[in-house]
Design a protein around this motif. Structure first.
Motif, PDB file in Angstrom:
ATOM      1  N   PHE A  96       0.827  -1.206   0.000  1.00  0.00           N
ATOM      2  CA  PHE A  96       0.000   0.000   0.000  1.00  0.00           C
ATOM      3  C   PHE A  96       0.859   1.253   0.000  1.00  0.00           C
ATOM      4  O   PHE A  96       1.829   1.372   0.740  1.00  0.00           O
ATOM      5  N   TYR A 103      -2.695   0.228  -4.107  1.00  0.00           N
ATOM      6  CA  TYR A 103      -1.852  -0.935  -3.836  1.00  0.00           C
ATOM      7  C   TYR A 103      -0.993  -1.286  -5.044  1.00  0.00           C
ATOM      8  O   TYR A 103      -1.453  -1.208  -6.181  1.00  0.00           O
ATOM      9  N   PRO A 105       0.297  -4.630  -6.308  1.00  0.00           N
ATOM     10  CA  PRO A 105       0.006  -6.017  -5.940  1.00  0.00           C
ATOM     11  C   PRO A 105       1.167  -6.992  -6.142  1.00  0.00           C
ATOM     12  O   PRO A 105       0.961  -8.207  -6.048  1.00  0.00           O
ATOM     13  N   ARG A 130       2.976   0.410 -10.356  1.00  0.00           N
ATOM     14  CA  ARG A 130       2.246   1.374  -9.540  1.00  0.00           C
ATOM     15  C   ARG A 130       2.046   2.698 -10.272  1.00  0.00           C
ATOM     16  O   ARG A 130       1.034   3.362 -10.089  1.00  0.00           O
ATOM     17  N   ASP A 647      -7.968  -3.482  -3.918  1.00  0.00           N
ATOM     18  CA  ASP A 647      -7.971  -3.263  -2.474  1.00  0.00           C
ATOM     19  C   ASP A 647      -7.682  -4.525  -1.675  1.00  0.00           C
ATOM     20  O   ASP A 647      -8.157  -4.666  -0.552  1.00  0.00           O
ATOM     21  N   GLY A 648      -6.885  -5.398  -2.258  1.00  0.00           N
ATOM     22  CA  GLY A 648      -6.428  -6.531  -1.472  1.00  0.00           C
ATOM     23  C   GLY A 648      -6.780  -7.866  -2.071  1.00  0.00           C
ATOM     24  O   GLY A 648      -7.820  -8.007  -2.706  1.00  0.00           O
TER      25      GLY A 648
END
Ligand code: SF4
Lengths: 840, 186
Positions: A96, A103, A105, A130, A647-648
């Motif tokens: 993050f 994020y 990943p 990113r 988001d994850g």
């Protein structure tokens, strides 16, 4: 479901009559609750806690369907040593970046089976891009397949501490029945009853289905709600099997179709991503990033080239990359809410609103109307004079004196639309089924279909072109459709046939497997290929249900290839035998060497369960005979998502952006990647604010439809539900002095609206965390005009503009408000009231 | 018909005579002559309900070029002839008297609607699109080719037919308009 999809609910009742247990989990007691075995009231915005606790229950009790889980999911796959869970970072995952709130990943990826084996092609956005977080990632989700290593290291014993199964166990261990009690307001006994029922109704002999609608999606963690259900269903072996699944009940006649053939900014037809500036410079670069290379997305070149050929015909050649460069490029979020802000800022000049009513139907109504007032020109196509068309003369901002018609420079064209019986065409309903509608009568007066409007608008635009480079995509566009009748209606069947696609001989194709990457085939939407197979409009098929099997394959046509249940290869065991006789659906016929059963198998018909991909295989050849999830890079159901989410890789409970409660699970209160707009037009209620102590949630009524344009205008329906109301518990009514049948004013930082009060035990006060949480329910069907037989204040004026980071849907189902007795003030006094709330 | 026979057909007398008023005794000569609108229709179109995504089958009955009735389609394996309140009310969507059937125009800063000819409106809209597109054209953004306009946006409802959505996406994309959205995100 009984409220909003009433006729679909008959099938739940059929199941109940055969012994199925029905649980209804909803903040409100509704007609569905009345028919269910159990109603489980829940605090709006807390469902991941409940689903997480069910996952925990399954894992800690050893209730997972082990054979299914091992063979069909990524439970055994080993994740990179770099990965850090919310357990380690107090509510964040690794990767993050606090500044960009996004994020990276990279650390979520699998560990490759062989040391040093290269990451898969297309892994740029999975592997650390990113700098393109906005353009290359979230908008891309929901398109193509997320990339992942097709051959990760595995531990079939599921004991490796970094295998997905163990990560899951650890991640969900804090989702306990006590947490459910404290966060959702569901007593432990009710939780245990639900958990026991779900486990009992899963396995070889049984399946459980989850049914949801926008109560699960309109959240800043909406996508992760669905992910939670997916994890639960995969662990229990409930995907791809009859009576199982996660069923999205979509709200509009062709909302599924509007996604498949998208009028959405981020995708092209068939979920191909729109190209991004800088990352998708040419066709090759696009294809390298567009989707995964293994699984059926591996044929993406054929899908895209066939689409480009159908749009630009003979002008699209191998030499010019099939006109790939004609496609405009994205540079981030171009979703509907940022578009509206662009209208206020003056970048967006012209706006087409076609069968939609954002002035009432979208979150933050005032922002929407200020956007409309900032336009140079607006075209509204509807069957009635909706509020979006009349905001300039009678909108709430006119009433408060903020705007005067004389000061609004927007030029408005209202064009009346044809109704569903005055034109022909297909709707795609909620189970991906296309049904053709015959035209019953001609539309009256100036009413025309939207097909007519866009076709003739396109013709006119093309007549006005210059010899200019920027006009080439329009000049070369294939835009010839047969015209019928006096009004020169274009042929919807010809358009459907173009969507279906044609082969080198000009004949309609029957399967997307026939699409070619060499420009010899055309296809407007690869997943719809086959809807015009054999030159027959398959969507118009109407063999009576009573004369067919329960699957009813000859009624309409379902994409893809008329498969009625996706991933149905999972209804058989790895060797291809039904898991049980009761649950037989699709299986491998050894003698004939093919898959067979009640449905069209969602698998290559002749791919044996013994098939193993050779090294380096791509597309479907990379999917083994035991991998049912054929659109995935590895053919597996993903318990853990190594890429594809903003988001994850696992769902975590976060509180809604506006919530009266802290997050008891993590230090991180709300979704860290949620999309927030720092704008004066649309301020937020502070979290935990005593000024806005109540949970606010919106919903639909059986008798009305969305913003009301198609229902408030009908006397029958207006009579059945004549007035805007809010629903509160007797306790809240007592606390606030609200009287049943009287008036209340509901206030947020965005707006104050009035509604009749309905005091009922249907919205229950919840006891949790040592306090009482009240919820206020408001239907959102009313608006101030809209040609409505009945009118009322618009619930969406109250709602914030804060979005899920994956799909940019607004948090419409859980925010906060205050409620007070009496009607709202009018004029300037209304603004003063809102201002007073904002100040405190 | 004799007087006695006529009186015998009078429902009130039969009901007073003790016949069950909920059954045949409620029938009159007029009710005997009634036939359902569905029986006298000139044609029946097979359609689909335009509200929610269940996709219930509808039969649209037409007489003299007008919709006279909309019923559930018993052949549909989805709905088995049923319609909910919305689907049952959908005839009013088509036939209600207040339906707007003409083009309306509000000029900038105007305080009222004006009538506009449909063809003229189409020409005016096409002019706006071409002019706005040209004026707001963006060939590059931060040095990268984007070939688009952010000056024109669209929001569609989810009762659009697939064929309509297809022409919309096709035309907009060729125009370079990217802010094309739908209820499907909302
Ligand atoms: S009749 Fe009711 S349940 Fe059926 S499609 Fe229409 S709105 Fe949905």
């Amino acid at each position: 479901m009984a409220e909003c999809h009433p006729v679909g609910f008959q099938w739940v009742m059929e199941a109940k009559a055969r012994g199925t247990k029905v649980f209804h989990i909803d903040p409100r007691f509704t007609r569905t609750s009345a028919m269910a075995d159990h109603h489980v009231p829940i605090r709006a915005g807390s469902d991941i806690v409940l689903l997480g606790a069910l996952i925990n229950h399954v894992l800690s009790g050893g209730h997972d369907f082990r054979e299914y889980v091992l063979a069909y999911t990524n439970a055994a796959d080993i994740v990179s040593a770099e990965f850090r869970d919310t357990e380690d970072l107090d509510g964040l995952f690794s990767g993050f970046d606090a500044e960009s709130r996004t994020y990276d990943p990279a650390s979520w990826s699998y560990e490759p089976a062989e040391e040093g084996e290269a990451a898969p092609r297309g892994g740029e956005h999975a592997g650390g891009g990113r700098h393109h977080a906005e353009t290359a990632r979230p908008d891309q989700y929901g398109s193509g397949g997320a990339t992942a290593h097709p051959r990760p290291r595995r531990d079939e014993t599921l004991t490796h501490p970094r295998c997905v199964y163990q990560l899951l166990k650890r991640h969900f261990s804090r989702y306990s029945p006590e947490m459910v009690e404290q966060m959702c307001g569901i007593p432990a006994a009710d939780f245990h009853r639900l958990a026991a029922a779900v486990v009992a109704a899963s396995g070889r002999e049984h399946t459980t289905a989850w049914v949801y609608s926008v109560g699960w999606t309109q959240h800043t963690v909406g996508v992760q709600y669905i992910r939670s259900a997916a994890i639960l269903q995969l662990l229990l072996g409930n995907m791809g099997r009859p009576g199982g699944g996660i069923l999205a009940l979509r709200g509009h006649a062709s909302i599924q179709g509007s996604t498949d053939i998208p009028t959405l900014f981020n995708i092209l037809p068939g979920y191909l991503p729109m190209p991004k500036a800088g990352v998708n410079r040419g066709l090759e670069e696009y294809l390298a990033h567009a989707a995964t290379d293994t699984g059926f997305w591996g044929n993406k070149r054929s899908y895209l080239v066939s689409l480009l050929k159908s749009w630009w015909g003979d002008a699209a050649t191998a030499a010019n990359d099939y006109c790939y460069d004609y496609l405009p490029r994205l540079t981030g979020d171009h979703g509907t809410y940022s578009t509206v802000l662009g209208q206020i800022d003056g970048t967006v000049k012209g706006y087409f609103v076609v069968g939609e009513n954002p002035a009432v139907g979208s979150s933050g109504g005032r922002t929407q109307r200020l956007g409309l007032a900032g336009l140079e020109w607006l075209v509204v196509r509807d069957m009635t004079l909706i509020e979006t068309a009349t905001f300039w003369r009678d909108g709430p901002e006119i009433e408060t004196g903020e705007l005067r018609p004389e000061d609004i420079g927007t030029e408005v064209f209202f064009l009346p639309a044809a109704s569903h019986v005055e034109k022909e065409g297909t709707f795609t309903q909620t189970q991906r089924l296309l049904q053709w509608r015959e035209k019953a009568v001609e539309p009256p007066g100036d009413c025309r279909s939207d097909l007519w409007f866009y076709y003739h608008l396109g013709k006119r635009i093309r007549q006005r072109l210059a010899d200019d480079e920027i006009d080439r995509p329009l000049r070369d566009l294939t835009w010839d459709y047969p015209e019928h009748g006096e009004s020169r209606e274009p042929s919807a069947e010809a358009v459907l046939r173009e969507i279906n696609g044609t082969g080198p001989d000009g004949r309609a194709l029957s399967s997307y497997l026939d699409l070619k990457a060499d420009g010899s085939t055309r296809c407007g939407c690869w997943i719809y290929c086959g809807v015009y197979a054999d030159e027959v409009n398959q969507a118009a098929r109407r063999k009576p249900g009573g004369e067919q099997s329960l699957v009813a394959p000859e009624w309409g046509w379902a994409w893809p290839l008329n498969r009625r249940m996706l991933y149905n290869r999972a209804s058989a065991d790895p060797r291809g035998r039904p898991w049980s006789e009761r649950k037989a659906y699709v299986w491998w016929d050894e003698e004939r060497g093919e898959w067979t059963g009640a449905d069209v198998p969602d698998f290559e018909r002749d791919k044996s369960p013994d098939y193993r991909p050779p090294p380096g295989a791509t597309a479907q050849a990379a999917i083994s005979g035991t991998d049912p999830f054929i659109m995935q890079a590895d053919g597996k159901g993903w318990l853990f998502a190594p890429s594809g989410l903003g988001d994850g890789p696992l769902p975590a409970h976060y509180e809604p952006h506006e919530s009266p409660l802290p997050n008891l699970l993590y230090g991180q209160r709300a979704n860290p990647a949620r999309k927030i707009y720092d704008r004066p037009e649309t301020p937020y209620n502070p979290a935990g604010s005593s000024r806005f102590p109540y949970v606010l949630t919106t919903y639909r009524l059986t008798e009305h439809h969305t913003a009301g344009g198609m229902s408030r205008t009908l006397p029958y329906l207006a009579e059945l539900q004549p007035e805007m109301f809010c629903e509160v518990s007797p306790e809240l009514a007592a606390e606030r002095g609200l009287v049943n049948g009287g008036w209340a004013t509901i206030v947020t930082s965005r707006a104050a609206i009035e509604a009749r009060v309905l005091v009922s035990g249907r919205v229950r006060a919840l006891r949790l965390q040592g306090r009482t949480i009240h919820q206020v329910g408001v239907p959102y069907h009313w608006g101030w005009a809209g040609g409505g037989v009945v009118t009322g204040d618009a619930a969406n004026d109250l709602m914030p503009i804060v979005l899920d980071p994956n799909v940019y849907i607004q948090e419409g189902k859980a925010s906060t408000c205050d409620i007070r007795p009496g009607r709202r003030p009018t004029g300037r006094a209304l603004l003063d009231l809102i201002e007073e709330y904002r100040r405190e | 018909m004799g007087a006695r026979e006529w009186a015998g057909r009078w429902p009130v007398l039969r009901q007073l005579a003790g016949q069950d008023p909920r059954r045949d005794a409620a029938r009159s000569a007029r009710t005997d002559a009634l036939v359902p609108r569905t029986a006298t229709a000139d044609s029946v179109a097979r359609s689909v309900c335009p509200y929610c995504a269940v996709g219930c089958g509808q039969l649209v009955y037409v007489k003299d070029g007008k919709v006279t009735q909309i019923e559930g389609d018993p052949d549909s394996p989805i709905s088995r002839g049923r319609l909910c309140p919305k689907g049952s009310a959908s005839k009013q969507l088509v036939t209600r008297p207040g339906r707007v059937t003409e083009v309306l125009y509000r000029r900038p800063h105007g305080t009222g609607w004006e009538r506009l000819d449909l063809e003229r409106a189409m020409d005016m809209i096409a002019d706006r699109v071409v002019e706005t597109r040209r004026r707001t054209w963006e060939q590059t953004c931060e040095g990268e080719q984007v070939r688009r306009t952010l000056g024109i946006a669209s929001l569609g409802g989810a009762t659009l037919d697939n064929e309509e959505n297809y022409l919309m996406k096709k035309l907009y994309t060729a125009m370079g308009a990217v802010q094309i959205e739908n209820q499907a995100r909302i």
